[in-house]
Design an enzyme around this catalytic site. Structure first.
Site, PDB file in Angstrom:
ATOM      1  N   ARG A  31       0.850  -1.182   0.000  1.00 26.07           N
ATOM      2  CA  ARG A  31       0.000   0.000   0.000  1.00 26.07           C
ATOM      3  C   ARG A  31       0.886   1.232   0.000  1.00 26.07           C
ATOM      4  NH1 ARG A  31      -4.546  -2.300  -1.792  1.00 26.07           N
ATOM      5  NH2 ARG A  31      -5.039  -4.178  -0.563  1.00 26.07           N
ATOM      6  N   GLY A  41      14.624  12.341 -16.858  1.00 27.16           N
ATOM      7  CA  GLY A  41      15.647  12.081 -17.861  1.00 27.16           C
ATOM      8  C   GLY A  41      16.727  13.130 -17.708  1.00 27.16           C
ATOM      9  N   GLY A  42      17.968  12.764 -18.023  1.00 28.06           N
ATOM     10  CA  GLY A  42      19.112  13.630 -17.754  1.00 28.06           C
ATOM     11  C   GLY A  42      18.942  15.075 -18.174  1.00 28.06           C
ATOM     12  N   GLY A  43      18.723  15.301 -19.458  1.00 30.19           N
ATOM     13  CA  GLY A  43      18.633  16.674 -19.955  1.00 30.19           C
ATOM     14  C   GLY A  43      17.436  17.429 -19.415  1.00 30.19           C
ATOM     15  N   ASN A  45      16.012  17.010 -16.470  1.00 25.82           N
ATOM     16  CA  ASN A  45      16.330  17.413 -15.099  1.00 25.82           C
ATOM     17  C   ASN A  45      17.314  18.582 -15.068  1.00 25.82           C
ATOM     18  OD1 ASN A  45      14.672  15.506 -13.893  1.00 25.82           O
ATOM     19  ND2 ASN A  45      16.290  13.969 -13.765  1.00 25.82           N
ATOM     20  N   SER A 142      20.831   8.159 -20.339  1.00 30.52           N
ATOM     21  CA  SER A 142      21.079   6.925 -21.076  1.00 30.52           C
ATOM     22  C   SER A 142      20.628   7.034 -22.525  1.00 30.52           C
ATOM     23  CB  SER A 142      20.335   5.764 -20.404  1.00 30.52           C
ATOM     24  OG  SER A 142      18.931   6.000 -20.436  1.00 30.52           O
ATOM     25  N   GLY A 230      31.920  10.871  -5.339  1.00 32.81           N
ATOM     26  CA  GLY A 230      30.903  10.590  -4.335  1.00 32.81           C
ATOM     27  C   GLY A 230      31.014  11.525  -3.147  1.00 32.81           C
ATOM     28  N   SER A 254      17.126  12.207  -0.475  1.00 34.80           N
ATOM     29  CA  SER A 254      17.069  11.422  -1.705  1.00 34.80           C
ATOM     30  C   SER A 254      18.175  11.895  -2.642  1.00 34.80           C
ATOM     31  CB  SER A 254      15.708  11.574  -2.391  1.00 34.80           C
ATOM     32  OG  SER A 254      15.723  10.976  -3.681  1.00 34.80           O
ATOM     33  N   ASP A 260      22.330  15.063 -12.119  1.00 33.87           N
ATOM     34  CA  ASP A 260      21.826  15.999 -13.132  1.00 33.87           C
ATOM     35  C   ASP A 260      21.922  17.439 -12.630  1.00 33.87           C
ATOM     36  OD1 ASP A 260      21.170  13.867 -14.812  1.00 33.87           O
ATOM     37  OD2 ASP A 260      19.180  13.669 -13.930  1.00 33.87           O
TER      38      ASP A 260
END
Length: 316
Positions: A31, A41-43, A45, A142, A230, A254, A260
């Site tokens: 639930r 998508g990359g571009g 964003n 991608s 990183g 998150s 991006d």
């Protein structure tokens, strides 16, 4: 603020859905919360993040089917200036689910429609027409199935006569296909793992990463190379030197869209004429600010401004 024109390219966009559940486990109906829906998508964003920071860009997006129409509506609602190429099939979807019990996020990404060689040629022709002299073209995300690994090289060759710089953020076989150099990219970005794969060895220290990035520049892979390390920050090298930007210590909600947002920050800084180390600092600030927001939400301007003011960028 004055800036050079920016065209972002998204060949394989996605309708991003994000939700949460008390616990993600198999063989049960989960639930979930009411989903948040964003164009992704990359571009796409990158254009969204540039807009957050008061910058301008045009998003070139390949869209198809019912999902593509929904994506178009969201781009319009978000005030994104965009141009469409008709994709050869239904635009894909992606799903991010937050497991509240563990605090882990699960991400499910679909492949996208199959492209033909005619679709590839059509996309390059559209991009060449849309690119502006003296501007930047950002190829990120991608490749759809059927698009050749050396797509970035093919595009760079066509852009060469138009005085537009190409910024490339790719991975895997597509990265290997262009890392040999000679394509006159303005910038090539990769992460530490990808850099170590190209180098054929570990790059444990920042100086190791900087040296490898400088070697790629010297070999003609790009005028500048960024390697993301990183939590250890990001390194850029060009013909004049190398710099490291620390990653800000923020609460991570998150990581979706952080890469991006990073590229959006560097592209916008570069388009506004910032020195390369300050453009790197803006990129790091936008990536960290995006990590502070939930699901597929990108950075908030007030967070970016604060983190950029406190940036730590060091010459190597």
């Amino acid at each position: 603020m004055k800036q050079a024109p920016i065209l972002t390219v998204t060949l394989n966009p996605a309708l991003d859905l994000s939700t949460g559940a008390d616990k993600v486990e198999p063989d049960k109906k989960l639930r979930c919360d009411a989903p948040t829906v964003d164009p992704g998508g990359g571009g796409v964003n990158i254009s969204r993040a540039i807009k957050v920071m008061g910058g301008d860009s045009i998003a070139f997006v390949a869209l198809g089917g019912t999902t593509g129409r929904r994506m178009a509506e969201l781009l319009e609602e978000g005030g994104i200036d965009w141009q469409q190429m008709r994709a050869p099939g239904e635009t894909r979807q992606s799903l991010a689910v937050m497991d509240r019990d563990s605090g882990l996020q699960y991400r499910f990404v679909m492949p996208g429609p199959e492209w033909s060689s005619a679709d590839v040629g059509k996309s390059i022709a559209h991009i060449i027409q849309a690119a502006q002299p003296g501007g930047l073209v950002v190829l990120s995300g991608s490749n759809p199935p059927g698009v050749p690994d050396d797509y970035a090289a093919l595009l760079a060759a066509k852009l060469a006569d138009g005085d537009a710089g190409l910024i490339v953020d790719t991975s895997g076989k597509a990265l290997r296909a262009v890392a040999d150099g000679g394509h006159n990219f303005a910038l090539l970005r990769m992460d530490r793992e990808e850099a170590e794969g190209l180098a054929g060895k570990h790059l444990p220290e920042r100086t190791d990463t900087a040296r490898f990035a400088a070697e790629l520049v010297a070999a003609g892979a790009a005028k500048a190379v960024i390697v993301a390390r990183g939590s250890d920050g990001n390194i850029i090298a060009d013909s004049t030197g190398a710099w490291h930007a620390e990653a800000a210590k923020v609460e991570i909600v998150s990581k979706v869209g952080a890469g991006d947002s990073f590229l959006a920050g560097f592209t916008l800084g570069h388009a506004r004429g910032l020195p390369i180390h300050d453009a790197l600092g803006l990129a790091a600030a936008m990536a960290s600010a995006t990590c502070m927001t939930p699901a597929t939400e990108l950075c908030r301007r007030e967070d970016v401004d604060r983190l950029f003011a406190a940036r730590v960028v060091t010459a190597l």
